[in-house]
Scaffold this motif. Structure first.
Motif, PDB file in Angstrom:
ATOM      1  N   ASP A  61       3.526 -46.034 -27.173  1.00 53.00           N
ATOM      2  CA  ASP A  61       4.514 -45.996 -26.129  1.00 53.00           C
ATOM      3  C   ASP A  61       4.698 -47.210 -25.335  1.00 53.00           C
ATOM      4  OD1 ASP A  61       4.932 -43.417 -26.918  1.00 53.00           O
ATOM      5  OD2 ASP A  61       3.762 -42.304 -25.119  1.00 53.00           O
ATOM      6  N   ALA A  62       3.548 -47.927 -24.904  1.00 51.65           N
ATOM      7  CA  ALA A  62       3.673 -49.056 -24.299  1.00 51.65           C
ATOM      8  C   ALA A  62       4.241 -50.411 -25.041  1.00 51.65           C
ATOM      9  CB  ALA A  62       2.139 -49.681 -23.921  1.00 51.65           C
ATOM     10  N   ASP A 101      -0.775 -43.690 -26.230  1.00 46.24           N
ATOM     11  CA  ASP A 101      -0.459 -44.561 -25.163  1.00 46.24           C
ATOM     12  C   ASP A 101      -0.303 -46.001 -25.726  1.00 46.24           C
ATOM     13  OD1 ASP A 101      -0.592 -42.578 -23.500  1.00 46.24           O
ATOM     14  OD2 ASP A 101      -2.530 -42.961 -22.967  1.00 46.24           O
ATOM     15  N   PHE A 135      -5.070 -39.923 -27.829  1.00 47.33           N
ATOM     16  CA  PHE A 135      -4.573 -40.260 -26.775  1.00 47.33           C
ATOM     17  C   PHE A 135      -4.283 -41.624 -26.392  1.00 47.33           C
ATOM     18  CE2 PHE A 135      -6.211 -36.139 -24.779  1.00 47.33           C
ATOM     19  CZ  PHE A 135      -5.280 -35.264 -24.968  1.00 47.33           C
TER      20      PHE A 135
END
Length: 238
Positions: A97-98, A94, A90
């Motif tokens: 993606d950021a 994340d 996770f």
């Protein structure tokens, strides 16, 4: 004669009263004995129940062989490593993606700057350049975060693989299969996020090439404008 009958009646009543008292005492003693026997029976039953429970526990403890204890330990290990893999996946997804979003924002700012060359006031151009610089810094920070979570994620995957192998060797085939499936799923999520990052990096590289080309064209146009201005001034002097 009447006195004799009265004495006889008194004697009968006395005898009846004595017998009644004896029967009451006997009844009380019987009740007490019954309570004592009942209490003793309960104590004996409880004692036997406790003894049987301890015997059962002892038999169960004897059944916990080394293999059983190892399987129990491998189950704990697979649960723990599975949780570590889930959390690290996770975090990595994340972070990726950021990073991709930050790169796309930087691309948009740079393209806006290139299309606005020569059209902005000095203040507007400076503000846009500051925004681009700040976005570059943000992209760099996200990249560092991606690298940090990537390291943790790789270690989690390696731990899960070792735990799955240990569980399989110990006879916990189900735990091994479950953890192996979790590793495959984690890799799938990470690969999708990396694909998005790769696409963003590719667009950024293309934007940098466009930037070099556009800046060269803009500089050439400024040189042409300067030469034209000098030529016109020369003609005016003539």
């Amino acid at each position: 004669m009447q006195a004799v009958r009265q004495c006889s009646a008194c004697g009968i009543r006395a005898t009846g009263g004595l017998l009644g008292s004896q029967r009451d005492a006997s009844s009380r003693r019987g009740a007490a004995c019954s309570r004592l026997l009942s209490s003793s029976a309960r104590v004996l039953f409880s004692t036997r129940k406790t003894a049987n429970r301890k015997l059962l526990q002892g038999q169960q403890a004897e059944h916990l062989t080394h293999d059983a204890l190892i399987r129990r330990a491998t189950s704990l290990v697979t649960d723990g490593t599975g949780t570590l893999l889930s959390q690290s996946t996770f975090a990595l997804v994340d972070a990726l993606d950021a990073y991709a979003k930050a790169v796309h924002t930087r691309i948009a700012l740079q393209r806006r700057y290139l299309t606005s060359l020569g059209k902005l006031s000095p203040a507007e151009e400076d503000s846009l350049q500051q925004a681009i610089y700040g976005q570059k810094t943000e992209v760099s920070e996200h990249l560092d975060e991606c690298k940090r979570f990537e390291t943790t994620w790789i270690k989690a995957v390696n731990l899960c693989q070792m735990a799955a192998e240990a569980a399989y060797a110990a006879g916990s085939e189900q735990a091994s299969a479950t953890l192996t499936a979790s590793v495959r799923l984690a890799r799938s999520h990470a690969d999708r996020a990396r694909t998005a990052v790769g696409a963003a990096d590719k667009k950024l590289a293309e934007t940098k090439v466009d930037e070099i080309q556009r800046m060269a064209e803009y500089a050439a146009s400024l040189e042409d404008a300067d030469e034209l201005e000098i030529h016109e001034a020369y003609l005016r002097e003539d």
